[in-house]
Structure formats: structure tokens, C-alpha cells
Design a protein around this motif. Sequence first.
Motif, PDB file in Angstrom:
ATOM      1  N   LEU A 167       0.820  -1.216   0.000  1.00 16.55           N
ATOM      2  CA  LEU A 167       0.000   0.000   0.000  1.00 16.55           C
ATOM      3  C   LEU A 167       0.854   1.266   0.000  1.00 16.55           C
ATOM      4  O   LEU A 167       1.121   1.869   1.045  1.00 16.55           O
ATOM      5  CB  LEU A 167      -0.945  -0.020   1.195  1.00 16.55           C
ATOM      6  CG  LEU A 167      -2.111  -0.984   0.982  1.00 16.55           C
ATOM      7  CD1 LEU A 167      -2.771  -1.346   2.299  1.00 16.55           C
ATOM      8  CD2 LEU A 167      -3.134  -0.359   0.034  1.00 16.55           C
ATOM      9  N   THR A 168       1.297   1.635  -1.171  1.00 14.39           N
ATOM     10  CA  THR A 168       2.205   2.778  -1.275  1.00 14.39           C
ATOM     11  C   THR A 168       1.665   3.869  -2.206  1.00 14.39           C
ATOM     12  O   THR A 168       2.123   4.994  -2.162  1.00 14.39           O
ATOM     13  CB  THR A 168       3.562   2.311  -1.842  1.00 14.39           C
ATOM     14  OG1 THR A 168       3.290   1.590  -3.048  1.00 14.39           O
ATOM     15  CG2 THR A 168       4.301   1.416  -0.859  1.00 14.39           C
ATOM     16  N   GLU A 169       0.701   3.527  -3.043  1.00 14.69           N
ATOM     17  CA  GLU A 169       0.303   4.461  -4.113  1.00 14.69           C
ATOM     18  C   GLU A 169      -0.916   5.305  -3.742  1.00 14.69           C
ATOM     19  O   GLU A 169      -1.836   4.816  -3.102  1.00 14.69           O
ATOM     20  CB  GLU A 169      -0.060   3.665  -5.388  1.00 14.69           C
ATOM     21  CG  GLU A 169       1.053   2.767  -5.892  1.00 14.69           C
ATOM     22  CD  GLU A 169       0.507   1.541  -6.645  1.00 14.69           C
ATOM     23  OE1 GLU A 169      -0.472   1.721  -7.400  1.00 14.69           O
ATOM     24  OE2 GLU A 169       1.064   0.447  -6.471  1.00 14.69           O
ATOM     25  N   LYS A 170      -0.902   6.547  -4.200  1.00 12.10           N
ATOM     26  CA  LYS A 170      -2.104   7.376  -4.161  1.00 12.10           C
ATOM     27  C   LYS A 170      -2.757   7.270  -5.540  1.00 12.10           C
ATOM     28  O   LYS A 170      -2.132   6.841  -6.503  1.00 12.10           O
ATOM     29  CB  LYS A 170      -1.726   8.836  -3.852  1.00 12.10           C
ATOM     30  CG  LYS A 170      -1.479   9.059  -2.378  1.00 12.10           C
ATOM     31  CD  LYS A 170      -2.778   8.967  -1.624  1.00 12.10           C
ATOM     32  CE  LYS A 170      -2.657   9.410  -0.187  1.00 12.10           C
ATOM     33  NZ  LYS A 170      -3.889   9.152   0.552  1.00 12.10           N
ATOM     34  N   THR A 171      -4.005   7.666  -5.622  1.00  8.83           N
ATOM     35  CA  THR A 171      -4.704   7.428  -6.891  1.00  8.83           C
ATOM     36  C   THR A 171      -4.513   8.527  -7.934  1.00  8.83           C
ATOM     37  O   THR A 171      -4.857   8.363  -9.081  1.00  8.83           O
ATOM     38  CB  THR A 171      -6.213   7.312  -6.650  1.00  8.83           C
ATOM     39  OG1 THR A 171      -6.669   8.557  -6.128  1.00  8.83           O
ATOM     40  CG2 THR A 171      -6.529   6.187  -5.707  1.00  8.83           C
ATOM     41  N   ASP A 188      -6.758  14.706  -2.855  1.00  4.27           N
ATOM     42  CA  ASP A 188      -7.285  14.454  -1.519  1.00  4.27           C
ATOM     43  C   ASP A 188      -8.650  15.064  -1.259  1.00  4.27           C
ATOM     44  O   ASP A 188      -9.299  14.743  -0.271  1.00  4.27           O
ATOM     45  CB  ASP A 188      -6.286  14.947  -0.457  1.00  4.27           C
ATOM     46  CG  ASP A 188      -5.235  13.885  -0.172  1.00  4.27           C
ATOM     47  OD1 ASP A 188      -5.328  12.794  -0.798  1.00  4.27           O
ATOM     48  OD2 ASP A 188      -4.336  14.144   0.637  1.00  4.27           O
ATOM     49  N   THR A 243      -9.155   9.845  -0.397  1.00  2.00           N
ATOM     50  CA  THR A 243      -7.922   9.906   0.401  1.00  2.00           C
ATOM     51  C   THR A 243      -7.258   8.540   0.533  1.00  2.00           C
ATOM     52  O   THR A 243      -6.307   8.400   1.292  1.00  2.00           O
ATOM     53  CB  THR A 243      -8.243  10.402   1.821  1.00  2.00           C
ATOM     54  OG1 THR A 243      -9.099   9.418   2.428  1.00  2.00           O
ATOM     55  CG2 THR A 243      -8.927  11.748   1.815  1.00  2.00           C
ATOM     56  N   ASP A 244      -7.789   7.544  -0.168  1.00  2.00           N
ATOM     57  CA  ASP A 244      -7.260   6.194   0.072  1.00  2.00           C
ATOM     58  C   ASP A 244      -5.926   5.951  -0.612  1.00  2.00           C
ATOM     59  O   ASP A 244      -5.538   6.632  -1.551  1.00  2.00           O
ATOM     60  CB  ASP A 244      -8.284   5.132  -0.364  1.00  2.00           C
ATOM     61  CG  ASP A 244      -8.737   5.303  -1.802  1.00  2.00           C
ATOM     62  OD1 ASP A 244      -8.732   6.450  -2.299  1.00  2.00           O
ATOM     63  OD2 ASP A 244      -9.095   4.297  -2.434  1.00  2.00           O
ATOM     64  N   THR A 245      -5.249   4.943  -0.096  1.00  2.00           N
ATOM     65  CA  THR A 245      -4.016   4.448  -0.701  1.00  2.00           C
ATOM     66  C   THR A 245      -4.379   3.142  -1.380  1.00  2.00           C
ATOM     67  O   THR A 245      -5.144   2.350  -0.817  1.00  2.00           O
ATOM     68  CB  THR A 245      -2.973   4.167   0.401  1.00  2.00           C
ATOM     69  OG1 THR A 245      -2.908   5.313   1.227  1.00  2.00           O
ATOM     70  CG2 THR A 245      -1.621   3.873  -0.175  1.00  2.00           C
ATOM     71  N   HIS A 303      -3.425  -0.275  -4.251  1.00  3.55           N
ATOM     72  CA  HIS A 303      -2.502  -1.062  -5.067  1.00  3.55           C
ATOM     73  C   HIS A 303      -3.352  -2.016  -5.886  1.00  3.55           C
ATOM     74  O   HIS A 303      -4.359  -2.524  -5.396  1.00  3.55           O
ATOM     75  CB  HIS A 303      -1.521  -1.849  -4.193  1.00  3.55           C
ATOM     76  CG  HIS A 303      -0.612  -2.711  -5.018  1.00  3.55           C
ATOM     77  ND1 HIS A 303       0.423  -2.178  -5.775  1.00  3.55           N
ATOM     78  CD2 HIS A 303      -0.607  -4.049  -5.254  1.00  3.55           C
ATOM     79  CE1 HIS A 303       1.019  -3.169  -6.425  1.00  3.55           C
ATOM     80  NE2 HIS A 303       0.425  -4.321  -6.127  1.00  3.55           N
ATOM     81  N   TYR A 351      -8.297   3.050   3.653  1.00  4.93           N
ATOM     82  CA  TYR A 351      -8.644   4.385   4.160  1.00  4.93           C
ATOM     83  C   TYR A 351      -8.254   4.449   5.617  1.00  4.93           C
ATOM     84  O   TYR A 351      -8.571   3.553   6.389  1.00  4.93           O
ATOM     85  CB  TYR A 351     -10.160   4.624   4.067  1.00  4.93           C
ATOM     86  CG  TYR A 351     -10.695   4.685   2.647  1.00  4.93           C
ATOM     87  CD1 TYR A 351     -10.951   5.906   2.036  1.00  4.93           C
ATOM     88  CD2 TYR A 351     -10.961   3.519   1.946  1.00  4.93           C
ATOM     89  CE1 TYR A 351     -11.460   5.957   0.739  1.00  4.93           C
ATOM     90  CE2 TYR A 351     -11.461   3.559   0.655  1.00  4.93           C
ATOM     91  CZ  TYR A 351     -11.708   4.791   0.059  1.00  4.93           C
ATOM     92  OH  TYR A 351     -12.204   4.835  -1.216  1.00  4.93           O
TER      93      TYR A 351
END
Length: 541
Positions: free
Chosen positions: A345-349, A353, A357-359, A361, A421
Motif C-alpha cells: 500500500l504505497t500508491e495514491k490514486t 485528496d 484519500t485512500d491508498t 494497489h 482508508y
Amino acid sequence: MRTKGVRQSQRTELDRCFDICPKSPSPPRNGERIGRDERAIVPMPVRNIMACLQCVAVVTVLFFGEEGGRSSMLSVAAFSTRPPVSKPLTTRSSSQRLHLHWEISLPLVVYNGNENSMNDSNHDNLSQHLCRAFNEIVESTEFFEVASTLDENNVDTVDNSSKKSTVKKIQSSHSHDGASVGSCRIPLFGSQVTVQMQLNLQSSGVESPQQPRSPKPTRTVTLSIDNCSDNTEISWICTKFYESRASLQGILDLSVLHPFVVAPPSFSMATTTSKLDPGVPAASAPLAGSTRTAAILKSSPTEHDIDSHQNSIMARLQRHGYVVVDAPELPRTNLVQHAALTDFLTEKTGQGDSIRTDTVHYLTRTEAAACGLTDHFDVLTSLASYLNENYEIEESPYKPLPPATEDSPLTNPERIQLAEYENSGFYTAHSDNPIVQDSGGSGLVRENFRRFTAILYMNEGWTKGDGGAVRLYLRSQALQYVQEVYSESEEPRWHVVDVLPSNGRLLLFDSRLVHSVEPVLSEQKRRALTLWIKRPIEGGV
Ligand SMILES: O=C(O)CCC(=O)C(=O)O
Ligand SMILES: [Fe+2]
């Protein structure tokens, strides 16, 4: 173009149950009243979940136009063990809806051998206890919604799905001497579905020289469910009450609901796990249903129930644009699996924001397998083939889209989305397949090929207080400017349903439906796996 796997005029198991039956040759047992128009109901075979309706519960089936205005009672339907004695009701246009009335008497827990010995102030106490317990049940059950204020004998239900507020009075069969101690709505099954609990005082019959009137009236409590459109909805509601029976402990005996409770599925995992789908590559979603997913979606103890359960899941998806499946066989996620996922879980979409706001993969099957999530992946990717075979096109209030055609069956992408989230996280209202201007600017088109969104939630012990529900705006499929759902007006325009992201829960919905992730209030991270089932074959997610 012929639709693949779409049975055009299938007569559902439910239709077969609801054969018109004339007045029963034998009188109702113990002289009990059956149904509002006093006609009789013939019992179904014992294997049917509703078999014991004949003993304690009453069902009336009314047919209303969808608007409810032209409410003409056409017939009382019967659960019949015998061949139909008159023409069965086989066709039901989408503008007609079954409105079932069902009620059951709930025994009071007896103290000192005689609950009648309680005096009047105890009666008030009892009423308050029942009221409190009922509210507790509504509060703890996410699909129950507090109904608007009640007067003694009527339930007001407000239909938020249209601008115009409609108020429907449900006349209680005990209206002369009963008082409602609680009422709620079940928006999951439609804005008019209500449950009411009533405490009744009944004098013990007509006085006669042989049988003098008892000085103390008898108290009874009835639970009534109104406007369900099939018996599985009634069973589902009973199940939710039964599961919350601790709230009524010492007051009411809910064991009488047990026969109506949906039994946990009893198919054997041994026969299904060995046939797990090995994941479905995007280009070759098989048309043969996955054994396991089919079993989960159809799961129920008997042949009859398998049919009606399957119908009800597909029917609900059609009718409401979404369905929630809480089958124990659906995979849950444990702490070890969660820990393995964290590294991904490293990526933003890239959406910003202010929108979400979720991260995220996008997991391949190999990555999912490395985290012990093969089952999760396969359940999600098996849905396409199940839908190819079982989803039926039916007239619906919004324009129907065939889920699959011979030329373009539903397919899966190669990856599924893992999203997390944190506390305060959210995703504003959006459609997974919005209406946009086409590239030439000459018209409106759908942005992508997503047809259904399938989400498997992973959050143990999640409650209403944790926030983070996915909010579905029903019948919003055709909305062009999705932010309109936030616009304020006196009457809420959209009927919304909140679904909690509970561990092992599967949510399947029409990707066009507007939805949001409400702010997460919990410190626990909210995780979900999402697959977009597509039509036609398309790469990427
Ligand atoms: O996680 C959810 O409940 C919904 C997520 C969502 O709407 C999305 O990722 O498009
Ligand atoms: Fe979404």
C-alpha cells in the motif's frame, strides 16, 4: 443480438409458490384470522422456510402499482403443497410489486407462571422495555432505519426516492386496543418496507354464563412486516431480529422466529474447493459458472431454497442495482494477511485528496496469492461467469443494460484494487462508470466499460460507529452530474443505503450507481478489495 445466458421468461420459484388459491376447504386452525381479507393460506412443504406460516404467522399478498396509488387487491396468494387449483400467477410486470403483510405473535416471557398477574404499571414498564429493546435492535442493525414518528396505530413511511413525500398508513389488525412500541423501515428492500412491534391488550373473549370474562386482559406482542415483495425478504428480516434477540432477553421469547431464520448454507466445501477457478484472465472469462461462486450465491439447505435464494440475489441486484451477500463461506481476512498486504500500500490514486484519500494497489493474482488471498481473488473473479449465466434482463425503472451478450461476455481485468482508508478517510460521491462527453464532443457516453463493481470487505468487527460505510444512492444510474446528490433540498431526493465494510461481506452493484465512502471514524484502517467486471473485453482496471 441475442443475449447470452439470459433466460427470457423464466418462471421463478417464488412465482410457483404464489399460485392463486381459492378459499381453503377447511377452516383456519383454531379459528385464527388469516390474512386481511380472511381468506386462507395453504401451507407449503415443510422443507420450505416459510412452511410454518400456517401455525403462527399470517401473510397477505397485495398487488400494487409501483406508485402504490392504484392499490387494488387482486388476490390472496397461497403457499401450496398441491398442484395449482386455478391459474397460477406467472407474469408480473415490473410496474407491479408484491406487497406482503406478515405478522407473528411473540410470546412474553412468563414470570411466576403467570405473566397476567402483572398490574397496570407493569404494563407501562413492559411497553417501555419493549420500546427500548426495539430501538436497540434498530440501532445495532445497519439495514434497519428508524421510522418517522408513530401515532398509536399507524406507521408513517416517507419515501425519499422521489421529491414528493408520500405517507402511507398501515392499518394494524389490532388497532382497537394495541399500541406500537417500535417501528422501523428496511430501505434495503424498498422505501415502503416496514417492521412494527405492537403491544396489545386483549380481553379474553365474550362473556357467557359458562365462561365469565377474565378480570385481567391478556397481553400479546405482535411483530408485523409490511410491503416485502417476497418471502426471502421476510426471512431475512426475521433473521436480523433473531440475531438481536439478546436485546429482548427476559421480555420476549424470540425462539418462535427460529423457523423463519435463514439457515446457514449447508453445501459441502469439500465438493467445491477442489473445483476452485484458477482465476479468470481478462480475455477469457468462461461462460460456465464457477462452482464455488455459484454455490455461495445459491447456498441454502434445500433445493427449493437454493432456487429462491439465487433468484432473490439476482433479483435484488436487478431491482435495486446492488446486492449484499453475507455468506459464511465468503473469505474473511485475518491479521497475518493484513500484515502481508501492508507493504503493497504505497500508491495514491492521483485523484486528489479533496475527492478521495485512500491508498491503493492493484493486485495481480500472484501478489494476492503471496498474501494468502487466493480465495479472495478467485471469489471476485468468478462473479463474472456467474453473472453471465444468471443475470437476467428485466424491465427496470432505469434503462437496463445487458450484462453480457454472445459477442461480449462479462470479463475481468487482470488485477483487483486493494484500497485502504485511514481515520478521516473518505471518497466523495462518484460513479465508477460516469457519463462523460465523448472525445469528439458531440454527445454523451459512458466513460469506460465497467458494468458491475464487486467489493469484498476485510474489516473485522466493524460497526456503525466506525463510519466508513459505502453509501449507495439508489436509482442514480442516469445521473450526469454526480455531485448533485449533495445538493440540498427540502426533501432528500435520493434514497440512500449505507453498507458497512464488514469482514467477509460481498457487495455487488451496478457500476453506474453513484456511491461514496463516508468518513472513517475508526482508528482501524478500512480495507477492501474491488473488482470491476467489464463488458466488453477491456484491458486495465
Ligand atoms: O471501498 C468501497 O466501499 C468503495 C470504493 C469505491 O467506491 C471505489 O474505489 O471506487
Ligand atoms: Fe467507486
